[in-house]
Enzyme design. Structure first.
Site, PDB file in Angstrom:
ATOM      1  N   GLN A  42       0.795  -1.237   0.000  1.00  0.00           N
ATOM      2  CA  GLN A  42       0.000   0.000   0.000  1.00  0.00           C
ATOM      3  C   GLN A  42       0.830   1.291   0.000  1.00  0.00           C
ATOM      4  O   GLN A  42       0.473   2.243  -0.683  1.00  0.00           O
ATOM      5  CB  GLN A  42      -0.932  -0.018   1.213  1.00  0.00           C
ATOM      6  CG  GLN A  42      -1.881   1.150   1.302  1.00  0.00           C
ATOM      7  CD  GLN A  42      -2.842   1.005   2.467  1.00  0.00           C
ATOM      8  OE1 GLN A  42      -3.754   0.193   2.408  1.00  0.00           O
ATOM      9  NE2 GLN A  42      -2.627   1.762   3.532  1.00  0.00           N
ATOM     10  N   GLU A  52      -3.016   9.342  -1.109  1.00  0.00           N
ATOM     11  CA  GLU A  52      -2.287  10.117  -0.093  1.00  0.00           C
ATOM     12  C   GLU A  52      -1.164  10.955  -0.681  1.00  0.00           C
ATOM     13  O   GLU A  52      -0.283  11.425   0.038  1.00  0.00           O
ATOM     14  CB  GLU A  52      -1.714   9.171   0.965  1.00  0.00           C
ATOM     15  CG  GLU A  52      -2.797   8.452   1.742  1.00  0.00           C
ATOM     16  CD  GLU A  52      -2.258   7.519   2.801  1.00  0.00           C
ATOM     17  OE1 GLU A  52      -1.055   7.204   2.785  1.00  0.00           O
ATOM     18  OE2 GLU A  52      -3.063   7.095   3.646  1.00  0.00           O
ATOM     19  N   ASP A 103       4.125   0.500   4.600  1.00  0.00           N
ATOM     20  CA  ASP A 103       2.867  -0.021   5.156  1.00  0.00           C
ATOM     21  C   ASP A 103       2.422  -1.145   4.226  1.00  0.00           C
ATOM     22  O   ASP A 103       1.951  -0.900   3.112  1.00  0.00           O
ATOM     23  CB  ASP A 103       1.793   1.071   5.241  1.00  0.00           C
ATOM     24  CG  ASP A 103       0.498   0.535   5.876  1.00  0.00           C
ATOM     25  OD1 ASP A 103       0.460  -0.667   6.213  1.00  0.00           O
ATOM     26  OD2 ASP A 103      -0.456   1.321   6.023  1.00  0.00           O
ATOM     27  N   LYS A 160      -4.801   6.434  15.322  1.00  0.00           N
ATOM     28  CA  LYS A 160      -5.734   7.159  14.450  1.00  0.00           C
ATOM     29  C   LYS A 160      -6.972   7.408  15.308  1.00  0.00           C
ATOM     30  O   LYS A 160      -7.647   6.447  15.714  1.00  0.00           O
ATOM     31  CB  LYS A 160      -6.138   6.301  13.250  1.00  0.00           C
ATOM     32  CG  LYS A 160      -5.032   6.038  12.230  1.00  0.00           C
ATOM     33  CD  LYS A 160      -5.497   4.984  11.229  1.00  0.00           C
ATOM     34  CE  LYS A 160      -4.503   4.800  10.109  1.00  0.00           C
ATOM     35  NZ  LYS A 160      -4.768   3.548   9.343  1.00  0.00           N
ATOM     36  N   ARG A 162      -5.721   9.628   7.743  1.00  0.00           N
ATOM     37  CA  ARG A 162      -6.404   8.581   6.984  1.00  0.00           C
ATOM     38  C   ARG A 162      -6.232   8.911   5.505  1.00  0.00           C
ATOM     39  O   ARG A 162      -5.889  10.034   5.133  1.00  0.00           O
ATOM     40  CB  ARG A 162      -7.907   8.524   7.316  1.00  0.00           C
ATOM     41  CG  ARG A 162      -8.279   8.238   8.745  1.00  0.00           C
ATOM     42  CD  ARG A 162      -7.638   7.009   9.345  1.00  0.00           C
ATOM     43  NE  ARG A 162      -7.818   5.758   8.649  1.00  0.00           N
ATOM     44  CZ  ARG A 162      -8.515   4.706   9.095  1.00  0.00           C
ATOM     45  NH1 ARG A 162      -9.126   4.805  10.274  1.00  0.00           N
ATOM     46  NH2 ARG A 162      -8.576   3.573   8.419  1.00  0.00           N
ATOM     47  N   SER A 163      -6.516   7.932   4.666  1.00  0.00           N
ATOM     48  CA  SER A 163      -6.352   8.196   3.220  1.00  0.00           C
ATOM     49  C   SER A 163      -7.408   9.196   2.729  1.00  0.00           C
ATOM     50  O   SER A 163      -7.148   9.979   1.818  1.00  0.00           O
ATOM     51  CB  SER A 163      -6.389   6.894   2.436  1.00  0.00           C
ATOM     52  OG  SER A 163      -7.516   6.131   2.780  1.00  0.00           O
TER      53      SER A 163
HETATM   54  C1  2PG Z   1      -3.204   3.178   6.669  1.00  0.00           C
HETATM   55  C2  2PG Z   1      -3.989   4.403   6.288  1.00  0.00           C
HETATM   56  C3  2PG Z   1      -3.240   5.688   6.272  1.00  0.00           C
HETATM   57  P1  2PG Z   1      -6.386   4.197   5.393  1.00  0.00           P
HETATM   58  O1  2PG Z   1      -3.506   2.063   6.259  1.00  0.00           O
HETATM   59  O2  2PG Z   1      -2.299   3.287   7.478  1.00  0.00           O
HETATM   60  O3  2PG Z   1      -2.052   5.653   5.560  1.00  0.00           O
HETATM   61  O4  2PG Z   1      -4.787   4.201   5.186  1.00  0.00           O
HETATM   62  O5  2PG Z   1      -6.749   5.519   5.933  1.00  0.00           O
HETATM   63  O6  2PG Z   1      -6.929   3.934   4.023  1.00  0.00           O
HETATM   64  O7  2PG Z   1      -6.684   3.104   6.355  1.00  0.00           O
HETATM   65 MG    MG Z   2      -1.921   1.140   7.711  1.00  0.00          MG
END
Ligand code: 2PG
Ligand code: MG
Length: 412
Positions: free
Chosen positions: A155, A199, A235, A331, A360-361
């Protein structure tokens, strides 16, 4: 001490163009706190539900119908505000009111309290502390659910200016690597369109290993040594590859599958080869023992749980017992309220588990998480490198560098 005089909400959009909720909390009719909730694409199974039945309008209706319950509370009484939210929703995952609502109400209240006290948010969240800047950790190359077909299964490949002595230089160094990577990608593929993922990381048509190679190349081109001036992070977001039926990690785009053991080797090889400072969710969200194996192997890398821990203090306590990780993502919206997230941070800090506060994304242009990263003594702040909603958080750090309460960079 100021009391909440009004609480209102509205539906807005996040950086992915999806609907979200924004909350205004006003104290004494004049101190406005405002927070807009983010949302994830790679969402952990056990994180707070964003909106009831997926509908931001439901959360908005709930706050409108219950606004009187908040009026008269002290805006700085985070626990009281949290308890009032819990009186509306006693589920463990905010499925009735939405974690996004809990996020926005609690952060907006504390922002209002900070304005009333004429203090920065980080200080009101952690009074009488000493503060340091977390190292910005930013996505330079995106794949997985954050980017389209043809991009890596992994990712995120991330940059962190681990050798920087100031926040200004840490931000500038990350930006320089992001820029240099574009040049490397253009050389590699003359048809590279400069497309970017959710992102702000580049989203090239490359498989995992090649993506890591070009990222390392960009650092080397600038004269940096990996593990010195700059370090890479990954990640893996392995839950997105994990196939429960097959009991395998399926790398669709690269065209291979890993058993649980092969996944540990796959991640370990990458950590070693690229001297990663940071490795997130190297295995899927329920593989606590496999994570422990990786943590034991790499004491000098931040072996980090995100989907594995989902900012949940009970899950963290279990992971600490199993020695599953030495670092965790924080988060706020995974936990729900800011109160939940700060309680989580306490458990992490008391147990020497390093914190990384994260975006978050799907983000807003708010920047309170920069303050939350500082207040929780996070070692890193994962907020991206470019893109308006990412830069907003970095620019806030630059503004805060004018503040003499924050001295130097965190120790990582
Ligand atoms: C992650 C996040 C942020 P998402 O996996 O760490 O980079 O992505 O907000 O899509 O969960
Ligand atoms: Mg993550």
């Amino acid at each position: 001490m100021t009391k909440i005089s009004s609480i209102e909400g509205r539906i807005l959009y996040n950086s992915r163009g999806s609907k979200t909720i924004e909350i205004d909390v006003e104290s004494e009719g004049k101190f406005l706190g405002r927070a807009c909730a983010p949302s994830g694409a790679s969402v952990g199974k056990y994180e707070a539900v964003c909106f009831p039945n997926g509908k931001p309008e439901e959360s908005l209706r709930i706050i409108q119908e219950n606004s009187q319950k908040f009026i008269g509370l002290e805006s700085s009484d985070l626990k009281g505000i949290h308890d009032t939210l819990k009186s509306l929703d006693n589920s463990t995952n905010y499925s009735r009111i939405g974690g996004a609502l809990a996020f926005a109400v609690t952060i907006a209240s504390m922002e209002s309290a900070a304005k009333a006290a004429k203090q920065p948010l980080f200080e009101i969240l952690s009074p009488k502390s000493s503060f340091k800047f977390p190292f910005p950790l930013g996505n330079i190359l995106g794949g997985g659910v954050h980017a389209g077909p043809g991009t890596p299964d992994i990712q995120e490949i991330l940059i962190c200016a681990t050798g920087s002595k100031t926040i200004e230089s840490a931000i500038e160094t990350n930006l320089s690597v992001h820029k240099e990577l574009r040049r490397v990608l253009e050389k590699e593929d003359p048809n590279f369109t400069n497309g970017r993922g959710d992102e702000g990381g580049w989203a090239p048509k490359l498989e995992n290993q090649k993506a890591l190679e070009v990222s390392a190349k960009a650092c080397e081109n600038l004269g940096f040594t990996l593990g010195k001036e700059v370090s890479l992070g990954v990640d893996f977001a392995s839950s997105t590859q994990w196939n429960e039926e097959k009991q395998k990690y399926v790398y669709d785009r690269a065209g291979f599958e890993n058993s649980a053991g092969e996944q540990i080797d796959f991640a370990s090889n990458i950590i070693e080869k690229y001297k990663l400072i940071f490795a997130e969710d190297a295995v899927h969200e329920e593989a606590f023992e496999d994570m422990a194996e990786i943590t034991a192997k790499f004491p000098n890398t931040m072996i980090t749980g995100d989907d594995l821990i989902v900012t949940n203090k009970n899950i963290l306590t279990k992971a600490i017992g199993l020695k599953s990780c030495n670092a965790v993502i924080l988060k706020v919206n995974q936990a729900g309220s800011l109160y939940d997230a700060l309680e989580f941070a306490k458990v992490a800090n008391q147990n020497n588990i390093r914190l990384i506060t994260s975006h978050r994304s799907g983000e807003s242009i708010d920047s309170q998480i920069s303050h939350i990263g500082i207040a929780t003594k996070s070692k890193m702040l994962k907020v991206g490198v470019v893109g308006g909603e990412r830069i907003a958080k970095l620019n806030e750090l630059l503004r805060l560098s004018e503040h003499d309460l924050i001295r130097g960079m965190a120790e990582i």
